[in-house]
Design a protein around this motif. Structure first.
Motif, PDB file in Angstrom:
ATOM      1  N   MET A 298       0.821  -1.158  -0.075  1.00 46.86           N
ATOM      2  CA  MET A 298      -0.128   0.161  -0.045  1.00 46.86           C
ATOM      3  C   MET A 298       0.689   1.056  -0.252  1.00 46.86           C
ATOM      4  O   MET A 298       0.618   2.399  -0.687  1.00 46.86           O
ATOM      5  CB  MET A 298      -1.408  -0.264   1.188  1.00 46.86           C
ATOM      6  CG  MET A 298      -1.918   1.596   1.418  1.00 46.86           C
ATOM      7  SD  MET A 298      -2.831   1.100   2.556  1.00 46.86           S
ATOM      8  CE  MET A 298      -2.515   0.312   4.372  1.00 46.86           C
ATOM      9  N   ARG A 299       1.386   1.776   1.011  1.00 53.05           N
ATOM     10  CA  ARG A 299       2.669   2.626   0.781  1.00 53.05           C
ATOM     11  C   ARG A 299       3.426   2.534  -0.646  1.00 53.05           C
ATOM     12  O   ARG A 299       3.414   3.914  -1.047  1.00 53.05           O
ATOM     13  CB  ARG A 299       4.013   2.024   1.476  1.00 53.05           C
ATOM     14  CG  ARG A 299       4.971   3.057   1.840  1.00 53.05           C
ATOM     15  CD  ARG A 299       6.042   3.431   2.717  1.00 53.05           C
ATOM     16  NE  ARG A 299       7.345   1.623   2.250  1.00 53.05           N
ATOM     17  CZ  ARG A 299       7.923   1.886   0.906  1.00 53.05           C
ATOM     18  NH1 ARG A 299       8.012   3.165   1.497  1.00 53.05           N
ATOM     19  NH2 ARG A 299       8.700   1.216   0.938  1.00 53.05           N
ATOM     20  N   LYS A 300       4.079   2.053  -1.696  1.00 54.54           N
ATOM     21  CA  LYS A 300       4.366   1.651  -2.595  1.00 54.54           C
ATOM     22  C   LYS A 300       3.579   2.373  -4.063  1.00 54.54           C
ATOM     23  O   LYS A 300       3.598   3.509  -4.549  1.00 54.54           O
ATOM     24  CB  LYS A 300       4.664   0.610  -3.144  1.00 54.54           C
ATOM     25  CG  LYS A 300       6.194   0.492  -2.681  1.00 54.54           C
ATOM     26  CD  LYS A 300       6.282  -1.363  -2.606  1.00 54.54           C
ATOM     27  CE  LYS A 300       7.500  -1.903  -1.991  1.00 54.54           C
ATOM     28  NZ  LYS A 300       8.091  -3.202  -2.900  1.00 54.54           N
ATOM     29  N   VAL A 301       1.956   1.792  -3.456  1.00 59.12           N
ATOM     30  CA  VAL A 301       0.937   2.477  -4.599  1.00 59.12           C
ATOM     31  C   VAL A 301       0.120   3.627  -4.329  1.00 59.12           C
ATOM     32  O   VAL A 301       0.627   4.059  -4.949  1.00 59.12           O
ATOM     33  CB  VAL A 301      -0.049   1.600  -4.751  1.00 59.12           C
ATOM     34  CG1 VAL A 301      -1.496   1.685  -5.196  1.00 59.12           C
ATOM     35  CG2 VAL A 301      -0.061  -0.043  -4.970  1.00 59.12           C
TER      36      VAL A 301
ATOM     37  N   GLY B  80       0.115   9.409  -5.885  1.00 59.78           N
ATOM     38  CA  GLY B  80      -0.098  10.509  -4.626  1.00 59.78           C
ATOM     39  C   GLY B  80      -0.479  10.853  -3.735  1.00 59.78           C
ATOM     40  O   GLY B  80      -1.739  11.768  -4.032  1.00 59.78           O
ATOM     41  N   ILE B  81      -1.214   9.400  -3.003  1.00 62.97           N
ATOM     42  CA  ILE B  81      -2.014   9.576  -2.352  1.00 62.97           C
ATOM     43  C   ILE B  81      -1.338   9.929  -0.726  1.00 62.97           C
ATOM     44  O   ILE B  81      -0.502   8.834  -0.828  1.00 62.97           O
ATOM     45  CB  ILE B  81      -2.929   7.909  -2.111  1.00 62.97           C
ATOM     46  CG1 ILE B  81      -3.275   8.065  -3.564  1.00 62.97           C
ATOM     47  CG2 ILE B  81      -3.827   7.852  -0.639  1.00 62.97           C
ATOM     48  CD1 ILE B  81      -4.243   6.425  -3.401  1.00 62.97           C
ATOM     49  N   LYS B  82      -1.703  10.309   0.052  1.00 63.18           N
ATOM     50  CA  LYS B  82      -1.625  11.232   1.403  1.00 63.18           C
ATOM     51  C   LYS B  82      -1.600   9.975   2.099  1.00 63.18           C
ATOM     52  O   LYS B  82      -2.712   8.380   1.849  1.00 63.18           O
ATOM     53  CB  LYS B  82      -2.115  12.218   1.815  1.00 63.18           C
ATOM     54  CG  LYS B  82      -2.277  13.195   0.926  1.00 63.18           C
ATOM     55  CD  LYS B  82      -3.030  14.207   1.960  1.00 63.18           C
ATOM     56  CE  LYS B  82      -4.295  13.572   1.862  1.00 63.18           C
ATOM     57  NZ  LYS B  82      -4.816  15.308   2.345  1.00 63.18           N
ATOM     58  N   PRO B  83      -0.348   9.394   3.474  1.00 61.30           N
ATOM     59  CA  PRO B  83      -0.063   8.009   3.796  1.00 61.30           C
ATOM     60  C   PRO B  83      -1.394   8.445   5.221  1.00 61.30           C
ATOM     61  O   PRO B  83      -1.442   7.047   5.658  1.00 61.30           O
ATOM     62  CB  PRO B  83       1.308   8.970   4.819  1.00 61.30           C
ATOM     63  CG  PRO B  83       2.473   9.614   3.668  1.00 61.30           C
ATOM     64  CD  PRO B  83       1.417  10.190   2.684  1.00 61.30           C
ATOM     65  N   SER B  84      -1.901   9.639   5.648  1.00 59.63           N
ATOM     66  CA  SER B  84      -2.953   9.727   6.512  1.00 59.63           C
ATOM     67  C   SER B  84      -3.830   8.979   5.880  1.00 59.63           C
ATOM     68  O   SER B  84      -4.979   9.399   6.172  1.00 59.63           O
ATOM     69  CB  SER B  84      -2.876  10.999   6.531  1.00 59.63           C
ATOM     70  OG  SER B  84      -3.112  11.970   5.440  1.00 59.63           O
ATOM     71  N   SER B  85      -3.987   8.895   3.920  1.00 56.47           N
ATOM     72  CA  SER B  85      -5.425   7.892   2.932  1.00 56.47           C
ATOM     73  C   SER B  85      -5.030   6.992   3.649  1.00 56.47           C
ATOM     74  O   SER B  85      -5.872   6.405   2.036  1.00 56.47           O
ATOM     75  CB  SER B  85      -5.739   8.810   2.496  1.00 56.47           C
ATOM     76  OG  SER B  85      -6.590  10.718   3.198  1.00 56.47           O
ATOM     77  N   CYS B  86      -4.029   6.501   3.863  1.00 58.93           N
ATOM     78  CA  CYS B  86      -4.294   4.506   3.909  1.00 58.93           C
ATOM     79  C   CYS B  86      -4.511   3.938   4.717  1.00 58.93           C
ATOM     80  O   CYS B  86      -4.266   4.447   6.090  1.00 58.93           O
ATOM     81  CB  CYS B  86      -2.582   4.351   3.212  1.00 58.93           C
ATOM     82  SG  CYS B  86      -2.047   4.712   1.857  1.00 58.93           S
ATOM     83  N   TYR B  87      -5.457   2.696   4.311  1.00 58.58           N
ATOM     84  CA  TYR B  87      -6.327   2.607   6.085  1.00 58.58           C
ATOM     85  C   TYR B  87      -5.799   0.848   5.924  1.00 58.58           C
ATOM     86  O   TYR B  87      -5.626   0.113   4.792  1.00 58.58           O
ATOM     87  CB  TYR B  87      -7.845   2.381   6.580  1.00 58.58           C
ATOM     88  CG  TYR B  87      -7.873   4.232   5.828  1.00 58.58           C
ATOM     89  CD1 TYR B  87      -8.671   5.145   6.967  1.00 58.58           C
ATOM     90  CD2 TYR B  87      -7.894   4.891   4.683  1.00 58.58           C
ATOM     91  CE1 TYR B  87      -8.161   5.977   7.240  1.00 58.58           C
ATOM     92  CE2 TYR B  87      -7.971   6.172   5.031  1.00 58.58           C
ATOM     93  CZ  TYR B  87      -8.636   6.914   6.391  1.00 58.58           C
ATOM     94  OH  TYR B  87      -8.720   8.013   5.715  1.00 58.58           O
ATOM     95  N   SER B  88      -5.965  -0.105   7.068  1.00 55.62           N
ATOM     96  CA  SER B  88      -5.882  -1.161   7.185  1.00 55.62           C
ATOM     97  C   SER B  88      -7.115  -1.516   6.837  1.00 55.62           C
ATOM     98  O   SER B  88      -8.333  -0.765   7.539  1.00 55.62           O
ATOM     99  CB  SER B  88      -5.254  -1.778   8.286  1.00 55.62           C
ATOM    100  OG  SER B  88      -6.092  -1.418   9.781  1.00 55.62           O
ATOM    101  N   TYR B  89      -7.193  -3.250   6.639  1.00 58.00           N
ATOM    102  CA  TYR B  89      -9.266  -3.371   7.068  1.00 58.00           C
ATOM    103  C   TYR B  89      -9.604  -3.329   8.331  1.00 58.00           C
ATOM    104  O   TYR B  89     -10.883  -2.559   8.598  1.00 58.00           O
ATOM    105  CB  TYR B  89      -9.159  -4.888   6.754  1.00 58.00           C
ATOM    106  CG  TYR B  89      -8.771  -5.169   5.791  1.00 58.00           C
ATOM    107  CD1 TYR B  89      -9.043  -4.689   4.518  1.00 58.00           C
ATOM    108  CD2 TYR B  89      -7.794  -6.696   5.293  1.00 58.00           C
ATOM    109  CE1 TYR B  89      -8.571  -4.975   3.217  1.00 58.00           C
ATOM    110  CE2 TYR B  89      -7.365  -6.742   3.955  1.00 58.00           C
ATOM    111  CZ  TYR B  89      -8.280  -6.218   2.931  1.00 58.00           C
ATOM    112  OH  TYR B  89      -7.498  -6.164   1.785  1.00 58.00           O
ATOM    113  N   GLN B  90      -8.967  -2.896   9.772  1.00 62.15           N
ATOM    114  CA  GLN B  90      -8.685  -2.807  11.077  1.00 62.15           C
ATOM    115  C   GLN B  90      -9.615  -1.601  10.419  1.00 62.15           C
ATOM    116  O   GLN B  90     -10.517  -0.923  12.163  1.00 62.15           O
ATOM    117  CB  GLN B  90      -8.375  -3.157  11.668  1.00 62.15           C
ATOM    118  CG  GLN B  90      -7.717  -4.670  12.201  1.00 62.15           C
ATOM    119  CD  GLN B  90      -7.246  -5.126  10.530  1.00 62.15           C
ATOM    120  OE1 GLN B  90      -6.645  -4.467  10.088  1.00 62.15           O
ATOM    121  NE2 GLN B  90      -7.294  -7.062  10.389  1.00 62.15           N
TER     122      GLN B  90
END
Length: 445
Positions: free
Chosen positions: A129-132, A137-147
């Motif tokens: 997810m970090r690489k994608v 150009g998606i912010k790290p704060s907008s990356c989520y786990s299933y939890q």
């Protein structure tokens, strides 16, 4: 002497200044005065024009740009400018699941989308997810786990959640997404049971959010042409449909081979295209199904799910659709519409790219064959844009949850027929397109 095309739209003052500057530059270059510097001067001229416009107020209305045609009226019409929305006006999507479909098809499709943009990711693999996220150009704060998925409720950039997970997870993540206050675009099949589909529809209605099922064939131009020809009786009445969708699955332990995750084998995954496309072309709902299932013994891929399914759909108009789907044969994805006065053939019909349509009409003395050009629209971009338009214009998606529920009920009847080895009668539905919403806006080819 050349004149402006009589149908060319009136130019704004800004466009007139640019056109005049462009003409003067081209005329000078044509006389050889600036021939040596053409390659370098064009970017400079563009930069100067952009600088001159830098202080202009932003456009508040539609951003559509019109250009005069390059072709004579006798030639095929060229494409119009792409005309996407400005980024801040596009509908933001969260992509849930980063498997083959998301990475190979959906995320790249945003580059061909006019109204949608990716703004968040949800995955169980943080490194991938970090690489994608960096790629798009998606912010790290907008990356989520299933939890942490439910925290999407606090992200105002996300308006639509696109669920691209194993079939058994569609139900849970739709319910949670609706509770988070987001619209839902869900991959097909909608769920593993009709009961789950009903609960997904109810959850979105309760939340006041839209639910769309990703039946891309119903948005693809060549398939829509075939549907319109059928509805218009361009080749007379339709009598028979033949549908085939088969492929040879990889010999690995993928989730599609596990019944708890997939709900079934070839039928819900690829046979669904035969079922849904038959209904889409005709606009009718079947009154009876009959089916058979055959699975190769000893093939480890098919310990839990079926390999091959053949099923017949009978429609109120008298049309019979014969459908075949399988997980263990060479790739074949096609259909034929047999009418009184001709045939419409799509081969391939269900692939992501390279679709081909052929029409044969049989008049009194000779056959006439026609092959329309493929507009080559990205099918996933068309889906993304339709959902975005429905959100912005408050319309019901063309393929809402009710469309997915109807297919699930029909698949359950197909399994029942195969188990009992007899036809299964279905409730009569008299209305055409009974489970569909607002048609997609037709795009220029």
């Amino acid at each position: 002497m050349f004149q402006d095309h009589p149908t060319a739209p009136a130019a704004t003052d800004s466009e007139s200044r640019h056109d005049e500057s462009r003409r003067q530059f081209i005329n000078h270059a044509g006389r050889g005065l600036l021939a040596v510097g053409v390659a370098s001067a064009l970017p400079v001229a563009a930069a100067e024009a952009a600088t001159a416009e830098a202080g202009a107020p932003p456009v508040t209305g539609p951003l559509d740009i019109k250009l005069p045609p390059l072709e004579a009226p006798t030639d095929p019409k060229g494409s119009e400018p792409f005309n996407p929305d400005a980024p801040e006006r596009r509908v933001g999507y969260a992509l849930v699941g980063l498997g083959h479909l998301t990475l190979n098809e959906i995320l790249p499709a945003f580059g061909q989308s006019k109204h949608a943009k990716p703004v968040a990711l949800v995955s169980g693999d943080p490194e991938k997810m970090r690489k994608v996220a960096q790629q798009y150009g998606i912010k790290p704060s907008s990356c989520y786990s299933y939890q942490t998925y439910d925290n999407l409720k606090d992200n105002p950039e996300v308006e639509v959640i696109y669920i691209v997970l194993p079939n058994s997870m569609h139900h849970e993540f739709t319910l949670r997404g609706a509770k988070a206050g987001k619209h839902i675009l869900c991959e097909k099949p909608m769920a593993n049971s009709a009961k789950e589909c009903e609960e997904m529809i109810e959850a979105c209605k309760k939340a006041g959010k839209k639910l769309m099922i990703a039946y891309r064939i119903q948005y693809e131009p060549l398939n829509r042409m075939a549907m319109q020809l059928v509805r218009d009786k361009a080749y007379g009445k339709v009598k028979l449909l033949q549908m085939v969708n088969s492929q040879n699955q990889a010999h690995d332990q993928q989730w599609r081979h596990k019944k708890a995750l997939a709900g079934g084998g070839a039928l819900p995954d690829i046979g669904l295209y035969c079922l849904n496309t038959s209904r889409f072309l005709l606009g009718e709902e079947p009154t009876e199904v009959s089916a058979q299932i055959y699975t190769t013994q000893g093939d480890a891929r098919f310990k839990e799910v079926e390999e091959n399914v053949t099923f017949t759909l009978r429609f109120p108009s008298g049309v019979i659709s014969q459908c075949m789907t399988g997980y263990g044969t060479f790739n074949s994805k096609s259909y034929m519409v047999h009418c009184e006065e001709g045939t419409i053939k799509m081969d391939p019909a269900f692939t992501y790219q390279g679709l081909h349509q052929e029409r044969v009409r049989a008049p009194k003395s000779k056959q006439l064959k026609e092959t329309p050009n493929d507009p080559m629209k990205d099918q996933f971009a068309l889906e993304l844009d339709h959902m975005a338009e429905c959100v912005r214009q408050n319309k019901t998606p063309y393929t809402p949850g009710e469309e997915g529920l109807q297919d699930q009920r029909l698949m359950e009847a197909i399994y029942q027929s195969a188990r009992e080895n007899k036809p299964v009668k279905l409730p009569a539905v008299s209305k055409l397109d009974a489970f569909r919403g607002s048609p997609p806006q037709e795009q220029e080819a």
